[in-house]
Design an enzyme around this catalytic site. Structure first.
Site, PDB file in Angstrom:
ATOM      1  N   PRO A 248       0.831  -1.217   0.000  1.00  0.00           N
ATOM      2  CA  PRO A 248       0.000   0.000   0.000  1.00  0.00           C
ATOM      3  C   PRO A 248       0.861   1.261   0.000  1.00  0.00           C
ATOM      4  CG  PRO A 248      -0.699  -1.554   1.711  1.00  0.00           C
ATOM      5  CD  PRO A 248       0.604  -2.042   1.197  1.00  0.00           C
ATOM      6  N   PRO A 249       0.281   2.394  -0.351  1.00  0.00           N
ATOM      7  CA  PRO A 249       1.046   3.655  -0.342  1.00  0.00           C
ATOM      8  C   PRO A 249       1.536   4.003   1.067  1.00  0.00           C
ATOM      9  CG  PRO A 249      -1.017   3.910  -1.548  1.00  0.00           C
ATOM     10  CD  PRO A 249      -1.086   2.591  -0.869  1.00  0.00           C
ATOM     11  N   HIS A 470     -27.698  10.913  17.543  1.00  0.00           N
ATOM     12  CA  HIS A 470     -27.134  10.032  16.503  1.00  0.00           C
ATOM     13  C   HIS A 470     -25.819   9.418  16.987  1.00  0.00           C
ATOM     14  CE1 HIS A 470     -26.472   9.103  12.072  1.00  0.00           C
ATOM     15  NE2 HIS A 470     -25.287   8.853  12.603  1.00  0.00           N
ATOM     16  N   GLU A 471     -24.916  10.282  17.469  1.00  0.00           N
ATOM     17  CA  GLU A 471     -23.616   9.785  17.938  1.00  0.00           C
ATOM     18  C   GLU A 471     -23.768   8.917  19.181  1.00  0.00           C
ATOM     19  OE1 GLU A 471     -21.010  10.035  16.223  1.00  0.00           O
ATOM     20  OE2 GLU A 471     -21.777  11.460  14.750  1.00  0.00           O
TER      21      GLU A 471
END
EC number: 3.4.24.-
Length: 678
Positions: A248-249, A470-471
């Site tokens: 991977p990079p 939501h969190e």
């Protein structure tokens, strides 16, 4: 005695000049400059000077009246040149003294421009009307050609066209000369490789490469081959022709190559795959030939081609069907040079790519790249070693522990770790600290992974409340499910494009079970489920969650074979040899079945998330209100509300001493993007 000493000293200085200081290299452009200067000198600085400018009134009232003029010559019907008599020259000596440009004593001495020849003749005739015949001056006519100006007028436009043409081609082939001279259009087919030898050494060594123990061992052996080939050849072994670094990079492929250049005492040729590609047909193949020609002359040596996928893409996969592809010609030449009829003894090829799946099979076979060295993302121990390398130049506070930093950065590459260390130093400098503290490193991790904090972003109270619930939904479910990643921090402070984010400390796994994937999917759906339960409506804030779990559901069914109805099949092609992907590897009936299974899988986990939140509704509400109050909450806040996780692993809960509120892991595995309405 003194004389001898001075002489020897003089000779010594000459020797130093000839040995140490090289005289300037001859440049053919010097000749062009000298020729231009000579022409300009001839044109503008005539030897012996020229006549002084005057006017008709002065000629008429002074020179003609005093009979000082010997003759008048009309040149090219435009200019009248005055020649003075020899005995009258002294009267005008002061006016004629122009230094280096003083007219010759024999003339012409003065000149002026006439309107027309007929008018000038009439004026001269009337001015001499009272003169005797012997004193009258008649006109002489002369035509003079300025050949230089005429030739220059013809040649100058062509010179401009040639100059523009030369400048354009030089720009197109910038640096194309390599050893033949950068910018020379006639050396555009020469290799552009940078050569590192005894005159230009690379200072990077294997000590600067942390982690990557297995990969480092492989490339160290290549260096050993070049330094002591007899150790291997005496047993009948052959030196490998090439090694391909795959990974991977940011994992250190190019760094490994730089270490090889620094350790091996042989010439090292370095270039990128894109350096072979040019707009001119045949240039790529020509540069490959020139590269290997130079390498053979300097053998034993190493040739490093970075990002080889620029020219090594599998042949026949180019969308320009039937056309003559320059990249394919370059690849064919590279294949021939690496292992063709002609041998390249003593030339070892190193290459790096993060897209090995698209490389041509002929390039990957043994005999060209005998070894494929996989450089993967570092594990916990390797991250510790990489941190130790990048922390050397940084002034650290006593509280900073390498073990803690390595635990907080799962999934980070070597380049990411270097960026964390640099960002932490910049943050500490911004805060006017003398040393870099642990909090600076943790803030740097948040900055790199989550983006820049935007505390001044305008968000309404209703939106902020929705984001908080939501969190809190994500945090609640991830805390209560066994296989979900342990949550360490939740924030509703906007960061980057996300309006809220949750930080997890993912467990480093080699394989993942179906139960673990389902728990992660249920946790990701916790935000959407929380909005449905609390507000009775849903928003666009779950876009990132839905995108992630949709990909995960289809991967479980069509790649990992985790569906009973579809069966133990995988439609994923890890070789990358599928032709363009125009057709699916399964029927339409199977496609419908995969879609139905993915939908059922997601729906089941959504209902599960709703049930978990209903069972712990009070805890979810308490957590959300606390998040609204503080904007940031940590793992110990969840432990206070829901109790300690019975299956929690000790090493995953963080190890940061007494300061538990600064415990922030590096992996941000869930962040929501919402449609901005402001």
């Amino acid at each position: 005695m003194t004389k001898k000493t001075n002489k020897s000293k003089k000779n010594s200085n000459l020797g130093n000049f000839s040995g140490g200081m090289k005289p300037p290299k001859f440049n053919p452009y010097w000749i062009y400059g000298i020729v231009i200067i000579v022409f300009l000198g001839i044109q503008y600085f005539s030897f012996g000077g020229g006549p002084v400018e005057t006017n008709w009134q002065e000629v008429k009232n002074t020179m003609l009246k005093n009979h000082d003029i010997e003759k008048i010559v009309v040149v090219n019907r435009e200019e009248a040149q005055i020649y003075l008599k020899e005995d009258s020259y002294a009267d005008y000596a002061d006016k004629l003294n122009q230094g280096f440009n003083t007219p010759s004593k024999f003339g012409p001495h003065y000149f002026f421009t006439i309107g027309s020849v007929e008018t000038f003749e009439d004026n001269l005739r009337s001015a001499q009307a009272d003169f005797n015949d012997s004193d009258r001056i008649s006109l002489e006519y002369k035509t003079v050609h300025n050949y230089f100006s005429e030739i220059l007028g013809w040649i100058f436009p062509f010179l401009i066209i040639i100059g523009i043409w030369w400048w354009i081609f030089r720009r197109m082939s910038k640096g194309g000369g390599g050893a033949g001279g950068a910018g020379n259009i006639f050396s555009v087919g020469k290799s552009q490789a940078k050569i590192f030898d005894k005159d230009s050494r690379v200072n990077t060594t294997f000590k600067d490469v942390a982690g990557l123990a297995e990969a480092k061992q492989e490339v160290e052996e290549i260096v050993e081959f070049l330094k002591n080939p007899a150790k291997y050849t005496k047993l009948g072994g052959k030196i490998p022709k090439g090694a391909l670094l795959v990974g991977p990079p940011g994992t250190g492929k190019t760094l490994l190559a730089k270490a090889v250049a620094g350790e091996a005492n042989v010439p090292f040729f370095s270039m990128s795959g894109s350096d072979f590609v040019e707009m001119f047909v045949g240039v790529g193949a020509s540069r490959v030939r020139d590269l290997f020609k130079q390498a053979k002359e300097k053998a034993p040596c190493i040739v490093f081609i970075d990002e080889i996928d620029a020219i090594g893409r599998a042949r026949g996969k180019n969308p320009n069907m039937g056309s003559n592809d320059e990249r394919e010609n370059t690849l064919n030449q590279l294949l021939t040079e690496m292992d063709g009829f002609d041998t390249n003894s003593g030339v070892i090829i190193l290459a790096a790519t993060n897209r090995a799946d698209i490389l041509d099979r002929a390039l990957m076979r043994a005999g060209r790249f005998d070894r494929q060295i996989h450089v993967e993302l570092p594990d916990l121990n390797e991250r510790r070693e990489i941190f130790q390398v990048h922390l050397r130049p940084i002034k650290l506070a006593d509280e900073v522990e390498v073990n803690f930093l390595s635990k907080q950065t799962p999934g980070f590459s070597g380049a990411d770790i270097a960026n964390v260390c640099n960002e932490a130093a910049l943050i500490a400098a911004r805060r006017n600290r003398n040393k870099v503290t642990k909090q600076d490193f943790l803030d740097a991790v948040d900055r790199i992974v989550g983006g820049l904090e935007k505390k001044n972003k305008i968000i309404s109270k209703d939106e902020k409340r929705r984001i908080a619930y939501h969190e809190a939904g994500h945090a609640t479910i991830s805390w209560l499910l066994e296989h979900a990643h342990p949550l360490v921090k939740v924030t509703i402070v906007p960061r980057g494009k996300a309006l809220g984010a949750a930080w997890y400390l993912p467990e480093e796994r080699s394989i993942t079970t179906k139960e673990q994937l389902l728990d992660e999917m249920c946790s990701a759906l916790g935000g959407r489920a929380a909005e449905q339960l609390v507000f009775g409506t849903i928003s666009s804030g779950a876009q990132n969650d839905l995108e992630k779990i949709t990909k995960q559901a289809y991967a479980m069914i069509s790649i990992f074979g985790m569906s009973d109805k579809v069966g133990n099949v995988s439609f994923y092609d890890s070789t990358g040899q599928t032709d363009f992907g125009f057709t699916k590897p399964y029927s339409e009936k199977t496609a419908e079945l995969i879609d139905a299974e993915a939908k059922e899988l997601i729906d089941n986990q959504y209902q599960r998330a709703l049930q978990v939140l209903k069972d712990h509704q009070e805890g979810h509400k308490t957590l959300a209100e606390k998040l609204l109050e503080k904007e940031v909450i940590f793992g110990e806040d969840l432990e206070t509300i829901f109790g300690k996780r019975p299956w929690a692993k000790e090493e995953q809960l963080g190890d940061n001493g007494n300061d538990t509120k600064t415990e922030k892991p590096a992996a941000i595995t869930e962040a929501k993007e919402t449609e901005e309405t402001h």
